[in-house]
Design an enzyme around this catalytic site. Structure first.
Site, short mmCIF file in Angstrom:
data_model
loop_
_atom_site.label_atom_id
_atom_site.label_comp_id
_atom_site.label_asym_id
_atom_site.label_seq_id
_atom_site.Cartn_x
_atom_site.Cartn_y
_atom_site.Cartn_z
N MET A 161 0.85 -1.19 0.00
CA MET A 161 0.00 0.00 0.00
C MET A 161 0.89 1.25 0.00
O MET A 161 2.04 1.20 0.45
CB MET A 161 -0.91 0.01 1.23
CG MET A 161 -2.06 -0.98 1.10
SD MET A 161 -3.23 -0.88 2.48
CE MET A 161 -4.05 0.69 2.15
N PHE A 162 0.38 2.33 -0.50
CA PHE A 162 1.07 3.63 -0.56
C PHE A 162 2.31 3.61 -1.46
O PHE A 162 3.23 4.40 -1.28
CB PHE A 162 1.45 4.13 0.85
CG PHE A 162 0.35 3.98 1.85
CD1 PHE A 162 -0.81 4.75 1.73
CD2 PHE A 162 0.43 3.06 2.87
CE1 PHE A 162 -1.85 4.59 2.64
CE2 PHE A 162 -0.60 2.90 3.78
CZ PHE A 162 -1.75 3.65 3.67
N GLU A 215 -7.03 -3.06 -7.70
CA GLU A 215 -7.28 -3.84 -6.48
C GLU A 215 -7.53 -5.32 -6.81
O GLU A 215 -8.44 -5.96 -6.27
CB GLU A 215 -8.48 -3.25 -5.71
CG GLU A 215 -8.31 -1.80 -5.30
CD GLU A 215 -7.31 -1.59 -4.16
OE1 GLU A 215 -6.70 -2.58 -3.66
OE2 GLU A 215 -7.12 -0.44 -3.77
#
Ligand code: ZN
Length: 201
Positions: free
Chosen positions: A34-35, A105
Site C-alpha cells: 500500500m502507498f 485492487e
C-alpha cells in the site's frame, strides 16, 4: 500487418515488435505494498492510452468502494471512471470492444482472474492489472503471484517506510484484526521496510 513496432508503454518497458501475423495482446502487472503508487501508475498508463484515442475500460472489485462507487481513485485523488464488478468473469461480459483494460485492487478477485486475463490477452487486448502482492502478514496475496507468472511485463512499486525512510515493500496493519480484508488507508495501514515490518503473531 508486418514489421510493426508499437511504442505505447510506461517507463519504456514495452517495445513489442510484431514481426508477422496479427498484433498480440499482453498482460502487465503493477504490484507492491500500500502507498506505493500502484493506482497512480495504473491511471497514468490508462490516460496515455486514452490520449492515443485507444478505447479503455477500467474494472475494480465491488468490495472496494472506499472513495467512489464508479471511479478508481488513487490516494492523491487522481481518478478515472470505472466499472465495479462482483466476479472476475463479469469483466468478460462488460469489456465490449475496449482495447486496453485496467483492473485495480486485483487481490480482491479470486483465482479465476488469471483465466479471464489470459482470455483477454489471447484475444489481442492489453490488460493492466494492479494489486497488492503481499497481505498484512507479509504472505503472497492470491491471485497476484499467479498473475505475475502469466504477465509479460511486471512493475514492482515501492513505498517509503513510514518508520525509517527505507524502501518499503510491506503493508503493516496498525489496528488489531485478523481479517485478511480490512479496508482502510493511513488510519489502518503503514508502508514498512523489511527491518521495520512486524508480522502479526
Ligand atoms: Zn523501516
Amino acid at each position: 500487418m508486418h514489421s510493426q513496432i508499437m511504442r505505447s508503454a510506461p517507463l519504456g518497458i514495452e517495445e513489442v515488435v510484431v514481426l508477422s501475423g496479427k498484433p498480440s495482446g499482453w498482460i502487465e502487472v503493477i504490484c507492491g505494498s500500500m502507498f506505493s503508487g500502484k493506482t497512480e501508475e495504473l491511471i497514468r498508463r490508462l490516460r496515455r492510452a486514452q490520449i492515443a484515442k485507444q478505447k479503455v475500460a477500467i474494472f475494480k472489485p465491488k468490495i472496494d468502494v472506499r472513495y467512489s462507487e464508479d471511479h478508481i481513485v488513487s490516494h492523491n485523488q487522481q481518478k478515472i471512471p470505472s466499472i465495479a464488478v462482483k466476479h472476475a468473469e463479469d469483466i468478460l461480459k462488460k469489456v465490449g470492444d475496449a482495447r486496453v483494460l485496467g483492473i485495480d485492487e486485483a487481490q480482491f478477485f479470486d483465482s479465476s482472474l488469471v483465466d479471464v486475463c489470459r482470455k483477454l490477452a489471447n484475444a489481442g487486448r492489453r490488460v493492466i492489472v494492479a494489486g497488492l502482492d503481499k497481505d498484512y502478514r507479509g504472505e503472497p496475496f492470491e491471485p497476484i503471484p499467479q498473475m505475475l507468472c502469466e504477465a509479460e511485463y511486471i512493475t514492482k512499486t515501492l513505498a517509503i517506510c513510514m518508520q525509517c525512510g527505507n524502501p518499503a515493500s510491506y503493508t503493516q496493519r496498525i489496528l488489531p484484526s485478523s481479517e485478511r480484508v480490512l479496508l482502510g488507508a493511513t488510519d489502518v495501514y503503514e508502508a514498512r521496510c523489511r527491518n521495520c515490518f512486524e508480522p502479526p503473531k
